[in-house]
Design an enzyme around this catalytic site. Structure first.
Site, mmCIF file in Angstrom:
data_model
loop_
_atom_site.group_PDB
_atom_site.id
_atom_site.type_symbol
_atom_site.label_atom_id
_atom_site.label_comp_id
_atom_site.label_asym_id
_atom_site.label_seq_id
_atom_site.Cartn_x
_atom_site.Cartn_y
_atom_site.Cartn_z
ATOM 1 N N ILE A 12 0.840 -1.207 0.000
ATOM 2 C CA ILE A 12 0.000 0.000 0.000
ATOM 3 C C ILE A 12 0.874 1.257 0.000
ATOM 4 N N PHE A 81 2.706 3.194 7.622
ATOM 5 C CA PHE A 81 2.275 1.891 7.106
ATOM 6 C C PHE A 81 3.041 0.741 7.748
ATOM 7 N N LYS A 85 1.660 -7.972 8.970
ATOM 8 C CA LYS A 85 0.225 -8.020 8.658
ATOM 9 C C LYS A 85 -0.364 -9.404 8.381
ATOM 10 N N SER A 125 -7.478 -1.059 10.186
ATOM 11 C CA SER A 125 -8.101 -2.110 9.379
ATOM 12 C C SER A 125 -9.541 -2.340 9.825
ATOM 13 N N TYR A 150 -2.756 -9.951 15.313
ATOM 14 C CA TYR A 150 -2.608 -8.857 14.343
ATOM 15 C C TYR A 150 -3.732 -7.846 14.532
ATOM 16 N N LYS A 154 -3.831 -3.568 15.911
ATOM 17 C CA LYS A 154 -4.485 -2.399 15.302
ATOM 18 C C LYS A 154 -5.456 -1.758 16.294
ATOM 19 N N TYR A 178 -8.899 0.366 6.536
ATOM 20 C CA TYR A 178 -8.990 -0.193 5.183
ATOM 21 C C TYR A 178 -9.901 -1.412 5.202
ATOM 22 N N PHE A 179 -10.659 -1.566 4.134
ATOM 23 C CA PHE A 179 -11.396 -2.822 3.968
ATOM 24 C C PHE A 179 -10.470 -3.794 3.200
ATOM 25 N N ASN A 180 -10.792 -4.296 2.042
ATOM 26 C CA ASN A 180 -9.893 -5.294 1.445
ATOM 27 C C ASN A 180 -9.149 -4.746 0.225
ATOM 28 N N ASP A 296 -13.165 -16.341 10.115
ATOM 29 C CA ASP A 296 -13.825 -15.589 9.033
ATOM 30 C C ASP A 296 -15.249 -15.188 9.420
HETATM 31 P P1 NAD Z 1 3.374 -4.670 3.472
HETATM 32 O O1 NAD Z 1 3.933 -5.779 4.290
HETATM 33 O O2 NAD Z 1 3.468 -4.794 1.986
HETATM 34 O O3 NAD Z 1 4.057 -3.286 3.899
HETATM 35 C C1 NAD Z 1 4.473 -3.021 5.217
HETATM 36 C C2 NAD Z 1 5.903 -2.502 5.139
HETATM 37 O O4 NAD Z 1 6.367 -2.223 6.448
HETATM 38 C C3 NAD Z 1 6.876 -3.504 4.513
HETATM 39 O O5 NAD Z 1 7.612 -2.858 3.489
HETATM 40 C C4 NAD Z 1 7.774 -3.904 5.672
HETATM 41 O O6 NAD Z 1 9.085 -4.205 5.240
HETATM 42 C C5 NAD Z 1 7.705 -2.672 6.562
HETATM 43 N N1 NAD Z 1 7.962 -2.913 7.983
HETATM 44 C C6 NAD Z 1 7.416 -3.854 8.802
HETATM 45 N N2 NAD Z 1 7.890 -3.723 10.050
HETATM 46 C C7 NAD Z 1 8.760 -2.669 10.036
HETATM 47 C C8 NAD Z 1 9.571 -2.065 11.017
HETATM 48 N N3 NAD Z 1 9.595 -2.503 12.276
HETATM 49 N N4 NAD Z 1 10.331 -1.013 10.654
HETATM 50 C C9 NAD Z 1 10.323 -0.539 9.377
HETATM 51 N N5 NAD Z 1 9.580 -1.099 8.413
HETATM 52 C C10 NAD Z 1 8.804 -2.146 8.734
HETATM 53 O O7 NAD Z 1 1.859 -4.441 3.917
HETATM 54 P P2 NAD Z 1 0.734 -3.540 3.269
HETATM 55 O O8 NAD Z 1 -0.303 -4.429 2.714
HETATM 56 O O9 NAD Z 1 1.337 -2.515 2.403
HETATM 57 O O10 NAD Z 1 0.132 -2.882 4.585
HETATM 58 C C11 NAD Z 1 0.513 -1.597 5.024
HETATM 59 C C12 NAD Z 1 -0.182 -1.305 6.336
HETATM 60 O O11 NAD Z 1 -1.596 -1.387 6.146
HETATM 61 C C13 NAD Z 1 0.142 -2.302 7.450
HETATM 62 O O12 NAD Z 1 0.218 -1.611 8.665
HETATM 63 C C14 NAD Z 1 -1.047 -3.247 7.432
HETATM 64 O O13 NAD Z 1 -1.266 -3.841 8.677
HETATM 65 C C15 NAD Z 1 -2.172 -2.282 7.071
HETATM 66 N N6 NAD Z 1 -3.332 -2.966 6.464
HETATM 67 C C16 NAD Z 1 -3.131 -3.740 5.356
HETATM 68 C C17 NAD Z 1 -4.207 -4.394 4.768
HETATM 69 C C18 NAD Z 1 -4.012 -5.271 3.562
HETATM 70 O O14 NAD Z 1 -4.905 -6.047 3.243
HETATM 71 N N7 NAD Z 1 -2.920 -5.203 2.838
HETATM 72 C C19 NAD Z 1 -5.489 -4.238 5.319
HETATM 73 C C20 NAD Z 1 -5.657 -3.424 6.441
HETATM 74 C C21 NAD Z 1 -4.543 -2.781 7.008
HETATM 75 C C1 UD1 Z 2 -8.068 -10.854 5.977
HETATM 76 C C2 UD1 Z 2 -7.769 -10.794 7.440
HETATM 77 C C3 UD1 Z 2 -7.959 -9.369 7.941
HETATM 78 C C4 UD1 Z 2 -7.134 -8.399 7.114
HETATM 79 C C5 UD1 Z 2 -7.530 -8.569 5.657
HETATM 80 C C6 UD1 Z 2 -6.777 -7.688 4.724
HETATM 81 C C7 UD1 Z 2 -8.391 -13.027 8.283
HETATM 82 C C8 UD1 Z 2 -9.311 -13.806 9.155
HETATM 83 N N1 UD1 Z 2 -8.634 -11.720 8.169
HETATM 84 O O1 UD1 Z 2 -9.398 -10.467 5.774
HETATM 85 O O2 UD1 Z 2 -7.574 -9.282 9.293
HETATM 86 O O3 UD1 Z 2 -7.354 -7.063 7.539
HETATM 87 O O4 UD1 Z 2 -7.282 -9.935 5.280
HETATM 88 O O5 UD1 Z 2 -5.443 -8.087 4.648
HETATM 89 O O6 UD1 Z 2 -7.449 -13.572 7.725
HETATM 90 N N2 UD1 Z 2 -10.849 -16.771 0.711
HETATM 91 C C9 UD1 Z 2 -10.998 -18.000 0.108
HETATM 92 N N3 UD1 Z 2 -9.867 -18.658 -0.290
HETATM 93 C C10 UD1 Z 2 -8.612 -18.145 -0.121
HETATM 94 C C11 UD1 Z 2 -8.480 -16.880 0.495
HETATM 95 C C12 UD1 Z 2 -9.616 -16.226 0.918
HETATM 96 O O7 UD1 Z 2 -12.111 -18.488 -0.064
HETATM 97 O O8 UD1 Z 2 -7.630 -18.807 -0.494
HETATM 98 C C13 UD1 Z 2 -12.063 -16.034 1.114
HETATM 99 C C14 UD1 Z 2 -12.159 -15.755 2.602
HETATM 100 O O9 UD1 Z 2 -12.791 -16.805 3.275
HETATM 101 C C15 UD1 Z 2 -12.961 -14.447 2.614
HETATM 102 C C16 UD1 Z 2 -12.538 -13.750 1.312
HETATM 103 O O10 UD1 Z 2 -12.013 -14.784 0.478
HETATM 104 O O11 UD1 Z 2 -14.338 -14.726 2.530
HETATM 105 C C17 UD1 Z 2 -11.466 -12.694 1.520
HETATM 106 O O12 UD1 Z 2 -10.402 -13.258 2.263
HETATM 107 P P1 UD1 Z 2 -9.024 -12.466 2.527
HETATM 108 O O13 UD1 Z 2 -8.520 -11.906 1.256
HETATM 109 O O14 UD1 Z 2 -8.130 -13.370 3.290
HETATM 110 O O15 UD1 Z 2 -9.479 -11.232 3.401
HETATM 111 P P2 UD1 Z 2 -10.321 -11.190 4.788
HETATM 112 O O16 UD1 Z 2 -10.580 -12.536 5.312
HETATM 113 O O17 UD1 Z 2 -11.483 -10.304 4.577
#
Ligand code: NAD
Ligand code: UD1
Length: 339
Positions: A12, A81, A85, A125, A150, A154, A178-180, A296
């Site tokens: 992100i 960020f 995660k 999240s 995790y 948050k 964030y949602f997904n 889930d």
């Molecule tokens: P990501 O793992 O791609 O990015 C996180 C970055 O943080 C990585 O580059 C990692 O190297 C760095 N990092 C981790 N620990 C660190 C530390 N101690 N010091 C310095 N750098 C560090 O993940 P992302 O998907 O880009 O997520 C970014 C943020 O958004 C995270 O906080 C995550 O929890 C949050 N978030 C992500 C999602 C998702 O689905 N991707 C959903 C909700 C919230």
């Molecule tokens: C997951 C995390 C959530 C996090 C979010 C974004 C869990 C329980 N929750 O959410 O904390 O904030 O990711 O990173 O892990 N699915 C399948 N097959 C797969 C993968 C997923 O059927 O191989 C389904 C899941 O059951 C769900 C949907 O796809 O219904 C989305 O799953 P996923 O992408 O893992 O996201 P979340 O579960 O919403």
């Protein structure tokens, strides 16, 4: 503005850098590269047409180096960020998650206030809602019981920031839930690069389409949803990125802590996602129905209207762009950044 971007080499963060540059901001990225590589920053530089993205390899738990960074630079705000995660990993390594996410953020907050930088955007999240009792979920819905460490990091960090902003009225903090997040920049140069077997749906679908994995396991088809499979609010990562730029403006006018959902407000089931991916991209995604995944929920989608009314932000890209851009990234980078 001069902005410190922690975790900016990640999924992100790297996409947000593109939008930050587009909006004319200056950035400095800190990342310890534990889940990313310098290559993503090289690609960002290419997209925005600069030589390189300013970067320091620093762990946010490293107070000394963080302090030095603030001594050498003036930051108007920080977009935070950095964090671990992976939900499943957090269950088997809780200490590492609390240490990294909570310990790292506490250090960052302390160094920030020491240097008078009290504007922060935090990556939260939808997971903090737990099993929400209302759908769509509004920001007023209370934080619930998380099902994994995790999620708790948050939830706890949100509480820490709320308490700090109550005690010191100079803080301006935006918590973005964030949602997904899915998809990739439309150039196909940057995208999501999960380690090993993907946990999340979209990267798994992409790897199945590419032939790297045989089939998608669909986790349950007996939920009370349109086709029995889980429903989520998928949001294009470039829309999410734009949400951060919009939130920066809110930092100038709002005091205390503000919370915004970043989602589209529209849910799609797992099978709807598979179908959209197949149709839009002209590929097959074989799947097998499996049992439910522990933790889930059946349905989760946002009410994003607060971000619309207060930040002037809303998601612009639909499901077709999400699956198309995910596929372009996967095809152009079958092994991700090869980090
Ligand atoms: P990501 O793992 O791609 O990015 C996180 C970055 O943080 C990585 O580059 C990692 O190297 C760095 N990092 C981790 N620990 C660190 C530390 N101690 N010091 C310095 N750098 C560090 O993940 P992302 O998907 O880009 O997520 C970014 C943020 O958004 C995270 O906080 C995550 O929890 C949050 N978030 C992500 C999602 C998702 O689905 N991707 C959903 C909700 C919230
Ligand atoms: C997951 C995390 C959530 C996090 C979010 C974004 C869990 C329980 N929750 O959410 O904390 O904030 O990711 O990173 O892990 N699915 C399948 N097959 C797969 C993968 C997923 O059927 O191989 C389904 C899941 O059951 C769900 C949907 O796809 O219904 C989305 O799953 P996923 O992408 O893992 O996201 P979340 O579960 O919403």
């Amino acid at each position: 503005m001069n902005i410190l971007v922690t975790g900016g080499a990640g999924y992100i963060g790297s996409h947000t850098l593109v939008e930050l540059y587009k909006a004319g901001h200056n950035v400095l990225v800190v990342d310890n590269l534990c889940n990313s590589s310098r290559e993503s920053l090289r690609r960002v530089a290419k997209i925005v047409g600069i030589d390189e993205v300013p970067f320091r390899e620093v762990d946010i738990r490293d107070r000394e180096n963080l302090d030095l960074l603030f001594e050498e630079n003036h930051f108007d705000a920080c977009i935070h960020f950095a964090g671990l995660k992976a939900v499943g990993e957090s269950v088997s390594m809780p200490w590492e998650y609390y240490d990294n996410n909570i310990g790292g953020t506490l250090t960052l907050l302390d160094v920030m206030r020491k240097h008078g930088c009290k504007k922060l955007i935090f990556s939260s999240s939808a997971t903090v809602y737990g099993a929400a009792t209302e759908m769509p979920i509004k920001e007023t819905c209370p934080r619930g019981l998380c099902t994994n460490p995790y999620g708790w990091t948050k939830s706890m960090l949100e509480q820490v920031m709320e308490d700090m902003a109550k005690a010191d009225r100079e803080w301006r903090i935006v918590l973005l839930r964030y949602f997904n997040p899915v998809g990739a920049h439309e150039s196909g140069l940057i995208g999501e690069d999960p380690n090993g077997v993907p946990n999340n749906l979209m990267p798994y679908i992409s790897q199945v389409a590419l032939g790297k994995r045989e089939y998608l396991g669909v986790f349950g088809n007996d939920y009370e949803t349109v086709d029995g499979t889980g429903v989520r609010d998928y949001i294009h990562v470039m829309d999410l990125a734009a949400g951060h730029v919009a939130a920066l403006k809110a930092l100038d006018i709002k005091d205390g802590v503000k919370i915004y959902n970043l989602g589209t407000g529209r849910g799609y089931s797992v099978l709807e996602m598979v179908q959209a991916f197949e149709q839009e991209n002209g590929v097959k995604v074989p799947y097998v129905i499996q049992g439910r995944r522990a933790g889930d929920v059946a349905i989760c989608y946002s009410d994003p209207s607060l971000a619309q009314s207060e930040l002037g932000w809303s998601a612009k890209r639909g499901i077709n762009e999400m699956v198309r851009d995910s596929w372009r990234w996967q095809q152009m980078n079958p092994d991700g950044y090869s980090k």
